[in-house]
Design a protein around this motif. Sequence first.
Motif, short mmCIF file in Angstrom:
data_model
loop_
_atom_site.label_atom_id
_atom_site.label_comp_id
_atom_site.label_asym_id
_atom_site.label_seq_id
_atom_site.Cartn_x
_atom_site.Cartn_y
_atom_site.Cartn_z
N GLU A 4 -5.03 1.32 -4.34
CA GLU A 4 -5.29 0.33 -5.30
C GLU A 4 -4.33 -1.03 -5.11
O GLU A 4 -4.42 -2.06 -4.92
N GLU A 5 -3.10 -0.50 -4.89
CA GLU A 5 -2.05 -1.37 -4.74
C GLU A 5 -2.30 -2.21 -3.33
O GLU A 5 -2.22 -3.48 -3.03
N ALA A 6 -2.68 -1.42 -2.48
CA ALA A 6 -3.09 -2.02 -1.12
C ALA A 6 -4.05 -3.07 -1.20
O ALA A 6 -4.12 -4.16 -0.53
N ARG A 7 -5.16 -2.60 -1.88
CA ARG A 7 -6.28 -3.55 -2.07
C ARG A 7 -6.09 -4.67 -2.68
O ARG A 7 -6.42 -5.99 -2.36
N PHE A 8 -5.06 -4.68 -3.56
CA PHE A 8 -4.63 -5.81 -4.55
C PHE A 8 -4.04 -6.69 -3.73
O PHE A 8 -4.16 -8.05 -3.61
N ALA A 9 -3.06 -6.32 -2.70
CA ALA A 9 -2.21 -6.88 -2.19
C ALA A 9 -2.88 -7.61 -1.03
O ALA A 9 -2.86 -9.02 -0.83
N ALA A 10 -4.10 -6.84 -0.15
CA ALA A 10 -4.76 -7.54 0.79
C ALA A 10 -5.61 -8.77 -0.03
O ALA A 10 -5.81 -9.92 0.62
N GLU A 11 -6.28 -8.43 -0.98
CA GLU A 11 -7.17 -9.24 -1.62
C GLU A 11 -6.59 -10.54 -2.27
O GLU A 11 -7.23 -11.56 -2.38
N HIS A 12 -5.11 -10.78 -2.44
CA HIS A 12 -4.43 -11.91 -2.99
C HIS A 12 -3.61 -12.30 -2.02
O HIS A 12 -2.77 -13.15 -2.46
N GLY A 13 -3.75 -12.23 -0.81
CA GLY A 13 -3.14 -12.98 0.43
C GLY A 13 -1.89 -12.39 1.01
O GLY A 13 -1.32 -13.09 1.78
N ALA A 14 -1.91 -11.27 0.76
CA ALA A 14 -0.88 -10.46 1.72
C ALA A 14 -1.26 -10.47 3.23
O ALA A 14 -2.35 -10.58 3.52
N ASP A 15 -0.29 -10.67 4.16
CA ASP A 15 -0.54 -10.65 5.59
C ASP A 15 -0.36 -9.21 6.25
O ASP A 15 -0.90 -9.00 7.34
N GLY B 2 -4.36 5.18 11.95
CA GLY B 2 -4.61 3.69 11.80
C GLY B 2 -3.55 2.64 11.71
O GLY B 2 -3.70 1.30 11.50
N ALA B 3 -2.24 3.20 11.84
CA ALA B 3 -1.00 2.19 11.39
C ALA B 3 -1.09 1.42 12.70
O ALA B 3 -1.35 1.58 13.63
N ALA B 4 -0.57 -0.05 12.44
CA ALA B 4 -0.16 -0.85 13.26
C ALA B 4 1.13 -0.89 13.85
O ALA B 4 1.28 -1.41 14.75
N GLY B 5 1.69 -0.06 13.14
CA GLY B 5 3.26 0.26 13.64
C GLY B 5 4.01 1.20 12.70
O GLY B 5 3.53 1.52 11.80
N CYS B 6 5.44 1.00 12.99
CA CYS B 6 6.18 1.93 11.86
C CYS B 6 7.60 1.10 12.02
O CYS B 6 8.03 0.27 12.60
N CYS B 7 8.14 1.45 10.72
CA CYS B 7 9.43 0.80 10.14
C CYS B 7 10.57 2.05 10.32
O CYS B 7 10.17 3.15 9.83
N VAL B 8 11.58 1.85 10.78
CA VAL B 8 12.50 2.65 10.88
C VAL B 8 14.03 2.10 10.54
O VAL B 8 14.22 1.07 10.99
N MET B 9 14.70 2.94 9.61
CA MET B 9 15.92 2.40 9.20
C MET B 9 17.06 3.33 9.73
O MET B 9 17.90 2.90 10.53
N SER B 10 17.28 4.62 9.38
CA SER B 10 18.22 5.34 9.46
C SER B 10 18.69 5.56 11.00
O SER B 10 19.85 5.39 11.35
N ILE C 63 3.69 -12.86 4.39
CA ILE C 63 4.14 -12.24 3.39
C ILE C 63 3.54 -10.66 3.54
O ILE C 63 2.35 -10.41 3.88
N GLY C 64 4.55 -9.91 3.68
CA GLY C 64 4.35 -8.32 3.59
C GLY C 64 4.50 -7.83 2.10
O GLY C 64 5.32 -8.33 1.56
N THR D 99 -8.12 -4.53 5.68
CA THR D 99 -8.24 -5.24 7.07
C THR D 99 -7.07 -5.82 7.78
O THR D 99 -6.90 -5.97 8.80
N ILE D 100 -6.18 -5.76 6.90
CA ILE D 100 -4.78 -6.36 7.48
C ILE D 100 -3.99 -5.17 8.04
O ILE D 100 -4.03 -4.15 7.72
N PRO D 101 -3.07 -5.38 8.84
CA PRO D 101 -1.79 -4.40 9.50
C PRO D 101 -1.30 -3.68 8.41
O PRO D 101 -0.63 -4.27 7.40
#
Length: 200
Positions: free
Chosen positions: A106-117, A170-178, A98-99, A149-151
């Motif tokens: 705050e959102e990042a910490r919540f997601a990481a603490e509740h099982g986001a990969d 510190g980014a693990a990578g990037c997302c590109v659309m257009s 799950i991403g 600690t997650i990517p």
Amino acid sequence: MQLICVTNRSLCSDDFLLRLDQISAAGVDAILLREKDLSEVEYTTLAEHVKTICDTHGTKLILHTFISVANRLRLPIQLPLHVFRALSSADRMQLCGIGVSVHSNEEARFAAEHGADWLIAGHIFNTECKPNLPPRGLEFLHNICESVTIPTYAIGGITADKCTALADAGAAGCCVMSAMMQCSDPRAMIRFWSDSLMHG
């Protein structure tokens, strides 16, 4: 640094599946099949076609929003935070990864603490997709990367010349659309991006 192609078929003037085949064959690290305007039935059909393409080239496929489709196809999924919040622990355990899309520490910490990969954080730079919203910037990205600690992957206004700055944040990578959906030569573009990411 990894490169993730985020799809948007409405930006693609040529054959969408052919373009995804070219992107996958060129060695992109993952394809995130967004296409949120589709019904679940339509999305399932498209996801099955794209899965065949990705399987052929050994490319990771990430679905978006449609949890039941991700479970059926045994694929990872990217979720908006509000959808992630609504999942039970049992539902999260059933998914193959799950991403979560986040817009604050705050959102990042919540997601990481509740099982986001992994996280996708944005938008980092000015983007035509969100013309009326100011970008959050590299300091925002750095703070999120430091808080979990997650990517974390950057999204929004990403261009190849920004790869070093993203890596430094510190980014693990990037997302590109257009650029992925509109460039004239996906293979050449990904080769160019790969060179930039290697130095990022």
